[in-house]
Design an enzyme around this catalytic site. Structure first.
Site, mmCIF file in Angstrom:
data_model
loop_
_atom_site.group_PDB
_atom_site.id
_atom_site.type_symbol
_atom_site.label_atom_id
_atom_site.label_comp_id
_atom_site.label_asym_id
_atom_site.label_seq_id
_atom_site.Cartn_x
_atom_site.Cartn_y
_atom_site.Cartn_z
ATOM 1 N N TYR A 33 49.205 -8.356 62.114
ATOM 2 C CA TYR A 33 49.279 -8.036 60.717
ATOM 3 C C TYR A 33 49.842 -9.005 59.834
ATOM 4 O O TYR A 33 50.157 -10.304 60.142
ATOM 5 C CB TYR A 33 50.378 -6.617 60.574
ATOM 6 C CG TYR A 33 51.873 -7.163 60.828
ATOM 7 C CD1 TYR A 33 52.429 -7.841 61.861
ATOM 8 C CD2 TYR A 33 52.629 -7.129 59.543
ATOM 9 C CE1 TYR A 33 53.998 -8.049 61.963
ATOM 10 C CE2 TYR A 33 53.851 -7.520 59.741
ATOM 11 C CZ TYR A 33 54.465 -8.027 60.867
ATOM 12 O OH TYR A 33 55.793 -8.500 60.761
ATOM 13 N N LYS A 146 51.550 -13.215 64.397
ATOM 14 C CA LYS A 146 52.376 -12.287 63.540
ATOM 15 C C LYS A 146 51.923 -10.836 64.424
ATOM 16 O O LYS A 146 51.177 -10.048 63.937
ATOM 17 C CB LYS A 146 51.893 -12.383 62.209
ATOM 18 C CG LYS A 146 52.897 -11.647 61.277
ATOM 19 C CD LYS A 146 52.747 -12.189 59.797
ATOM 20 C CE LYS A 146 53.517 -11.240 58.860
ATOM 21 N NZ LYS A 146 54.959 -11.284 59.214
ATOM 22 N N GLU A 178 65.023 -17.747 63.917
ATOM 23 C CA GLU A 178 64.854 -17.342 62.631
ATOM 24 C C GLU A 178 65.626 -15.752 62.564
ATOM 25 O O GLU A 178 66.088 -15.500 63.342
ATOM 26 C CB GLU A 178 63.448 -17.054 62.368
ATOM 27 C CG GLU A 178 62.565 -16.410 63.445
ATOM 28 C CD GLU A 178 61.145 -16.391 63.467
ATOM 29 O OE1 GLU A 178 60.674 -16.387 62.204
ATOM 30 O OE2 GLU A 178 60.383 -15.858 64.290
ATOM 31 N N LEU A 202 57.760 -17.606 63.477
ATOM 32 C CA LEU A 202 56.551 -17.300 62.688
ATOM 33 C C LEU A 202 56.490 -18.486 61.511
ATOM 34 O O LEU A 202 57.432 -18.976 60.632
ATOM 35 C CB LEU A 202 56.615 -15.867 62.047
ATOM 36 C CG LEU A 202 55.180 -15.805 61.299
ATOM 37 C CD1 LEU A 202 53.955 -15.248 62.003
ATOM 38 C CD2 LEU A 202 55.714 -14.583 60.274
HETATM 39 N N1 PDD Z 1 57.837 -10.616 57.745
HETATM 40 N N2 PDD Z 1 59.489 -14.451 60.630
HETATM 41 C C1 PDD Z 1 59.423 -13.240 60.811
HETATM 42 C C2 PDD Z 1 59.663 -12.943 62.405
HETATM 43 C C3 PDD Z 1 58.783 -12.423 59.919
HETATM 44 O O1 PDD Z 1 58.215 -11.286 60.460
HETATM 45 C C4 PDD Z 1 58.555 -12.949 58.825
HETATM 46 C C5 PDD Z 1 57.628 -11.989 57.726
HETATM 47 C C6 PDD Z 1 58.719 -14.237 58.382
HETATM 48 C C7 PDD Z 1 58.258 -14.775 56.929
HETATM 49 O O2 PDD Z 1 57.057 -14.964 57.003
HETATM 50 P P1 PDD Z 1 56.242 -14.878 55.323
HETATM 51 O O3 PDD Z 1 57.273 -15.975 54.302
HETATM 52 O O4 PDD Z 1 54.910 -15.472 55.392
HETATM 53 O O5 PDD Z 1 56.304 -13.386 54.769
HETATM 54 C C8 PDD Z 1 59.269 -14.910 59.140
HETATM 55 C C9 PDD Z 1 57.272 -9.485 56.868
HETATM 56 C C10 PDD Z 1 57.654 -9.924 55.363
HETATM 57 C C11 PDD Z 1 57.322 -8.299 57.509
HETATM 58 O O6 PDD Z 1 57.293 -7.955 58.721
HETATM 59 O O7 PDD Z 1 57.535 -7.477 56.788
#
Ligand code: PDD
Length: 279
Positions: A33, A146, A178, A202
């Site tokens: 996703y 993801k 993270e 990620l």
């Molecule tokens: N989550 N690490 C993880 C495990 C994440 O699920 C996300 C993002 C990030 C940050 O990635 P980005 O800056 O590309 O949004 C890091 C999204 C927002 C979610 O699952 O809702």
């Protein structure tokens, strides 16, 4: 207003958007996703999100069901149909529908879902105290994908809430990886430190943008592993994600970080990010 959702090339009423019970996303979490912001009439960092989607799919041996231009166009159409000012768009691609089989089926049509939700840009007042707790990172070793296999993140978010916290910060082999749904940075002696992009985190799009913005502000950044002790002794700690932008963390495992206030670097990066997203 009726909410409209995208399903396999069609725009339909959200209530009628249904997928098959034998979709591999249900059986094996065989799906990936993206979450993208639609703001100021454009997708924020759209290209980077589509590229990451392609990478996630490739790592699981799947192809992009549509071209980047088609994805862009479908997302824009969906946003317009829902008549929102600012929205987050959730995109999910699954391997498709197949009677349960541990072997990977070849050449079945993928399932593609896009939903929108209204989105409120985080406030520039970062002084609400944010608390986090530490937990071991017990996720798999493909955290660069993801994946929709998000149960650990969800269980940890709930654990945080049950313990009066906003988030969980995860660690593996003594190093911080993270947060459940965001990347993490620490600041020590005016230098930004964040985990390198490998299979253990990620590669956040916001993380990458923050590193670029830090460069412009002459803040040096190093991408390296850092320990739990370094986290707890940091001058500032903040997380980054598409939906939370830059989020300072003031208390970790009941320890007040520095003076318990939002640090200057987190605040200036947040301000720069707001400018960036408003461009
Ligand atoms: N989550 N690490 C993880 C495990 C994440 O699920 C996300 C993002 C990030 C940050 O990635 P980005 O800056 O590309 O949004 C890091 C999204 C927002 C979610 O699952 O809702």
């Amino acid at each position: 207003m009726t909410k409209i959702t995208f399903l396999n090339g069609q725009f339909i009423e959200h209530e009628n958007a249904k997928i098959h019970i034998e979709d591999r996303s249900i059986q094996f979490a065989d799906s990936v996703y993206e979450v993208v912001l639609f703001h100021k009439n454009k997708l924020a960092d759209g290209l980077q999100h589509w590229q990451r989607l392609e990478n996630s799919l490739a790592k699981l041996g799947m192809k992009m069901p549509y071209s980047v231009a088609e994805f862009d166009d479908y997302a824009k159409q969906l946003f317009n149909l829902n008549k929102l000012e600012t929205a987050s768009i959730y995109i999910q691609v699954t391997r498709g529908v197949c009677p349960r089989n541990q072997l990977i089926p070849q050449d079945i049509p993928q399932t593609v879902i896009m939903t929108v939700s209204p989105f409120k840009v985080p406030s520039t007042d970062l002084n609400k105290t944010t608390k986090a707790m530490l937990e071991p990172d017990i996720r798999w070793h493909m955290c660069d994908v993801k994946s929709t296999g998000l149960l650990i993140g969800s269980l940890y978010k709930q654990k945080a809430a049950d313990n009066g916290c906003d988030d969980v910060i995860m660690h593996r082999d003594g190093n911080i990886t993270e947060c459940c749904f965001s990347n993490i940075f620490i600041v020590k002696n005016s230098q930004l430190i964040t985990h390198p992009t490998d299979n253990l985190i990620l590669a956040g799009i916001t993380r990458a943008t923050i590193i670029e913005l830090a460069k412009k502000l002459n803040i040096s950044t190093v991408e390296r592993k850092f320990s739990i002790a370094e986290l707890l002794n940091a001058d500032e700690v903040f997380s980054t994600s598409t939906t939370t932008f830059v989020r300072p963390i003031h208390i970790i495992n009941n320890k007040i970080m520095a003076d318990g206030k939002t640090g200057n670097i987190a605040q200036s990066l947040f301000n720069s990010y707001i400018n960036y997203i408003n461009q």
